[in-house]
Design an enzyme around this catalytic site. Structure first.
Site, mmCIF file in Angstrom:
data_model
loop_
_atom_site.group_PDB
_atom_site.id
_atom_site.type_symbol
_atom_site.label_atom_id
_atom_site.label_comp_id
_atom_site.label_asym_id
_atom_site.label_seq_id
_atom_site.Cartn_x
_atom_site.Cartn_y
_atom_site.Cartn_z
ATOM 1 N N ASP A 255 91.627 64.030 21.649
ATOM 2 C CA ASP A 255 92.127 63.107 20.637
ATOM 3 C C ASP A 255 91.395 61.797 20.937
ATOM 4 O O ASP A 255 91.706 61.120 21.919
ATOM 5 C CB ASP A 255 93.642 62.915 20.776
ATOM 6 N N HIS A 256 90.406 61.478 20.111
ATOM 7 C CA HIS A 256 89.510 60.386 20.501
ATOM 8 C C HIS A 256 90.230 59.051 20.641
ATOM 9 O O HIS A 256 89.738 58.143 21.301
ATOM 10 C CB HIS A 256 88.335 60.267 19.525
ATOM 11 N N HIS B 218 97.151 60.907 16.719
ATOM 12 C CA HIS B 218 96.859 59.526 17.154
ATOM 13 C C HIS B 218 98.124 58.676 17.319
ATOM 14 O O HIS B 218 98.335 58.031 18.334
ATOM 15 C CB HIS B 218 95.944 58.828 16.150
#
Lengths: 522, 456
Positions: A210-211, A273
């Site tokens: 999950d960047h 996010h």
């Protein structure tokens, strides 16, 4: 000297970013957008920072036919276009490109994997890549299970694998797989995917990316909370009135209507996010910064989220879809006008939620989150609003007092600011809110690395702290599925309900107004 | 004291070196001067305020939508001492290196130039601002105060420097030049310093300096750390050696270590001290105690104590410059290459000397940023890898040190072992000494400040 050593004594006190052991990264979906925009620029910047190991190699695996040279040339173009550092440094690129290879095969073709194995063996011999493997799933999610199955069948993903004919070559110490989001589309599909991954791999080999977690400012949340003595004592229901998390995007679906329409803001942003940001803000101090200790605490937050389901979805959630509007002086089309959008769909491009975490620290503290497309600006921030003082001592002047607010700006203009009241200079007592600001850009001259740089490096180093564990992903889906289920029972009647370039539907404002609160002006 | 307009000047970054765009905003020739005790510290602060206002106004005209931000997260005192330089000041270089440091670590910089020749007045001050210039957004500026003193005003310096430090922020003191431990003259100043940076490569006598440092370490305040840039230059070497043993099967060979061979070149004797530190580091990390130190034709040979003695050889060999990457190809009977910018030339760790055991070798490259590593174990064929390193300028080395707080215990351990080597060897002591002026020219006055220290 001791007869055996359990740890490398030369690592002690070595104040340099550690470089991973030699390895090869195999990118499935190597001709896609993610590879061009994020992965290769991230690898190039890691090379530039001298953070990749000697002998590091990349194998692009995709269906379309092209030569190594063509592939390298395309990647070079993408680095020139998308790298955060410009201009491209030719010598650095050339040395990196020497280790880049292309392998054409169908994801379902066993022969393609056998040929891949041979290619990897050749690379090991020629470049000393040590048989350590990092597999990156940059394909559409539908291909994940097939690829994983094939990796399992060929033994390529087995840790410590010694490739056929490997005499005289060191066997690999590790094989890891990075799985891109979306990690499933609901709890059932996430469980199925987990099952499929874990039938071939061990959990510690799986890195669900999950960047957002790779962003410097997101990592700073834990440092801010647990590296300072003054904040944690007030980080609880006794002093905090409520929390707001905003992740606004000014872009629309931008031609990705086909994908986005199957997903929507809840799945695309909240499940991963936003909930990850929430977990970092709300989690208890971990017993150590060990990956599992941190992830244990994150998952506890998800498990303590009060479920929102059925009729509650009306009171605790708002969904929206943008219509035509104006952004930065430009007229923009509505959501349903984007190509690929099903005109019958009820997919949301905006979500606002009122959440509660039912645990000792956060009981009854509302947490408001909102995210959406075509909002007035791109901004992600977490805002902690503290309770007002118990007694207003300043008469009329005090009536205009604002509560103290601690804001962590994730992007852009990364930093932290604390708002407090101060006396306006003059003979009378008048109050004015002022901000105490910390800005990353001014306090630290260095440009922060891109999230993918940090995450790729962490994976090569075997640090999974910033990756989502299987149970974490499932817990987040379980919560989101409850909301989805409630929504399915009450399809929206008013879409589109906000104009592009505004902060979402009127009902989002009401969600807070009913609690005598309001969204922060951003 | 005069104030004049602010001049923003864009300077081109060195080609091939990643640097932010720098802009130098200076109130040109703004000078505050006085007698040996009459520099007005309040006046300096007032002038700094004026400088910022002027900078903001100038910037407003040029780029009305972007603000000028004044940034500071530490105090950096740079003392340049050039008693034997015949009056030549090292200031312009030191100031510019410091300006490069602040692009990564916004600091208030005080450059203190102690000159051999007399000044009139004997203590002088000027101020300037150094700005980073992003393509868009805020311009980040740091301030620099330049103090110049002659010998008669030297004792007044602490009294001027201390009030100019920004309270509550860490204080780094970087001593440029020989005689770093002359800093004890400024004991009043040392009391406020958190980190003392020096460069043993600039020392006339590293042996004496090592002894003095070891003497000082136990007596220092707990919060004061010592950092040697010469040790910092070894970081890539340490990294490459460490990297061999990250692999479990390679780690198993470490307890079997029999010999360590470090090569340096004689035309650069200061490098011996670096080699001594490198050997000291390996000894320290493996808990090895030197038992005997013998001078040899090549250099020195050290035998360690214990059941499994390890033989260290620090070899000094002459030889014409040649491509270092051919080093191994020409090894038998030939001298190794001498890349001009490389300090330690190679290091090899072997478990046996007869070619049947494991060996782990690093050989520096010829382009300041590259090296070759070689690894041979019983389990695997020879693996050769080319490694690239970031070029580390003097500014980069200093900046890296600013990023870390506290004592460097590994350095202290390595230093103690290096002292043991010096104590046992006449040759080591003599070849470690070198005229400082030549080195100062090389390290500090290099026109590009690239410091020739890429792999050193």
């Amino acid at each position: 000297m001791k007869a055996t050593l359990s740890a490398n004594p030369f690592r002690e006190g070595l104040r340099i970013e550690r470089t991973p052991s030699p390895c090869t990264m195999i990118i499935f979906g190597a001709t896609g957008d993610l590879t061009a925009r994020k992965l290769i620029p991230a690898l190039y910047n890691l090379v530039l920072e001298r953070l990749l190991p000697p002998g590091f190699s990349v194998v692009g695996f995709a269906r379309s036919g092209k030569s190594n040279e063509q592939f390298r040339s395309e990647l070079r173009d993408s680095v020139e276009k998308y790298s955060r550092t410009q201009p491209l440094q030719k010598a650095i690129w050339d040395s990196f490109a020497e280790g880049v290879f292309y392998h054409q095969a169908d994801y379902a073709d066993p022969d393609g994997y056998a040929a891949l194995s041979k290619l990897l063996h050749r690379i090991d011999c020629e470049r000393g890549a040590s048989s350590n493997r990092l597999f990156y799933m940059a394909t559409p999610p539908a291909a994940y299970q097939e690829i994983i199955g094939q990796l399992g069948a060929t033994g390529l993903a087995a840790p410590g694998a010694c490739p056929t004919g490997s005499a005289g070559n060191r066997c690999g110490e590790w094989a890891r797989v990075i799985v891109e989001k979306p990690f499933g589309k609901d709890l059932a599909s996430a469980k199925a995917l987990n099952q499929s991954l874990l039938s071939v791999l061990k959990e510690e080999q799986v890195y669900r990316i999950d960047h957002y977690l790779g962003k410097e400012t997101v990592q700073n949340i834990l440092v801010f909370r647990f590296g300072n003595g003054i904040f944690e004592p007030v980080w609880n229901r006794r002093y905090i009135d409520h929390v707001q998390i905003t992740a606004g995007e000014s872009v629309g679906v931008e031609g990705r209507g086909g994908y986005y329409d199957q997903s929507g803001a809840l799945r695309d942003m909240v499940q991963n996010h936003i909930l990850q940001l929430l977990a970092l803000v709300a989690m208890e101090p971990p017993s150590s910064m060990d990956a599992n200790a941190v992830r244990d605490e994150r998952v506890k937050v998800f498990r303590a989220l009060r479920p929102i389901g059925g009729s509650q979805s009306e009171s605790f959630t708002v969904r929206g879809r943008y219509g035509p509007g104006s952004l930065s002086g430009t007229r923009v089309a509505g959501y349903s006008e984007d190509t690929g959008v099903d005109h019958e769909s009820t997919t949301e491009s905006f979500v606002a939620l009122k959440l509660f975490i039912d645990n000792w620290r956060w009981a009854d503290v509302p947490i408001y989150v909102r995210t959406g497309k075509r909002l007035p600006k791109r901004i992600t921030e977490i805002s902690i609003q503290f309770s007002c003082p118990p007694l207003l001592l300043f008469g009329e002047a005090g009536e205009s007092m604002s509560p103290n607010t601690l804001t962590m700006r994730i992007q852009p203009d990364e930093g932290i600011s604390l708002r407090f009241e101060a006396k306006l200079p003059g003979q009378t007592t008048r109050l004015r809110s002022v901000n105490m600001d910390f800005r990353y850009s001014t306090s630290f001259g260095a440009q922060p690395p891109e999230a993918y740089e940090r995450l790729l490096l962490d994976c090569m180093l075997g640090d999974s702290t910033l990756f989502t564990r299987g149970d974490e992903a499932e817990s987040a889906w379980e919560f989101v599925d409850g909301i989805r289920c409630g929504w399915d029972q009450h399809p929206p009647q008013d879409f589109p309900n906000y104009a592009a370039g505004t902060w979402g539907p009127e009902s989002a404002r009401r969600l807070l107004a009913e609690d005598a609160r309001e969204w922060r002006r951003l | 004291m005069r104030a004049s307009g602010v001049v923003f000047e864009r300077r081109q970054a060195d080609e091939g070196v990643m640097k932010p765009n720098l802009e130098f905003a200076a109130i040109d020739t703004q000078l505050l001067d006085g007698g040996s005790s009459s520099v007005d510290v309040d006046a300096i602060e007032r002038e700094l305020d004026r400088l910022w206002k002027a900078a903001a106004e100038a910037h407003e005209t040029e780029r009305p939508h972007d603000a000028v931000m004044r940034a500071c997260s530490a105090n950096l005192i740079v003392i340049t001492s050039a008693p034997d330089s015949g009056g030549a000041s090292t200031f312009p270089d030191a100031a510019e290196v410091a300006a490069e440091v602040v692009t990564r670590h916004p600091c208030r910089v005080l450059v203190v130039d102690v000159l051999a020749q007399s000044l009139d007045p004997p203590l002088q001050a000027s101020i300037s601002a150094r700005c980073q210039m992003p393509e868009q957004g805020k311009r980040i500026c740091c301030e620099q105060i330049h103090l110049q003193a002659d010998a008669s005003a030297e004792e007044d310096l602490p009294g001027v420097i201390l009030p100019l430090l920004i309270p509550g922020l860490p204080v780094y003191l970087w001593w440029i030049g020989d005689g770093a431990f002359e800093i004890v003259r400024y004991h009043q100043l040392i009391e406020s310093v958190d980190c003392f940076l020096f460069d043993s490569a600039l020392s006339d006598d590293p042996r004496v300096q090592t002894a003095r440092l070891l003497e000082a370490i136990p007596r220092r305040r707990e919060s004061l750390s010592f950092r040697d840039l010469n040790w910092a230059r070894l970081t890539p070497w340490r990294q490459m050696v460490a990297q061999f043993f990250d692999a479990r099967d390679a780690l198993a060979y470490l307890p079997l270590l029999e010999s360590v061979d470090i090569e340096v070149v004689p035309s650069r004797p200061r490098r011996f001290h670096q080699a001594a530190l490198l050997a000291g580091w390996i000894m320290g990390q493996l808990n090895l105690e030197p038992e005997s130190v013998v001078d040899t034709k090549r250099g020195v040979m050290i035998e360690t104590r214990g059941e499994r003695s390890v033989q260290f050889e620090i070899g000094v060999r002459p030889g014409p410059p040649r491509n270092a990457l051919d080093h191994w190809a020409h090894r038998e009977g030939e001298a190794p290459a001498e890349p001009l910018s490389v300090g330690v030339l190679s290091v090899s760790l072997s478990t046996r000397g007869d070619g049947r055991g494991a060996s782990f070798s690093v050989c520096g490259g010829d382009d300041e940023e590259s090296a070759l590593t070689r690894e041979k174990t019983l389990e695997s064929d020879m693996v050769e890898r080319r490694v690239r390193h970031r070029h580390r300028t003097v500014a980069r080395l200093v900046g890296d040190e600013l990023a870390f707080a506290g004592r460097d215990l590994v350095f202290e351990k390595a230093l103690a072992k290096a002292a043991d080597i010096y104590a046992g060897s006449c040759r080591a002591a003599s070849i470690a000494s070198v005229p400082v002026q030549q080195l100062q020219n090389e390290l500090i006055r290099s026109p590009t400040h690239r410091g020739r220290d890429g792999m050193v």
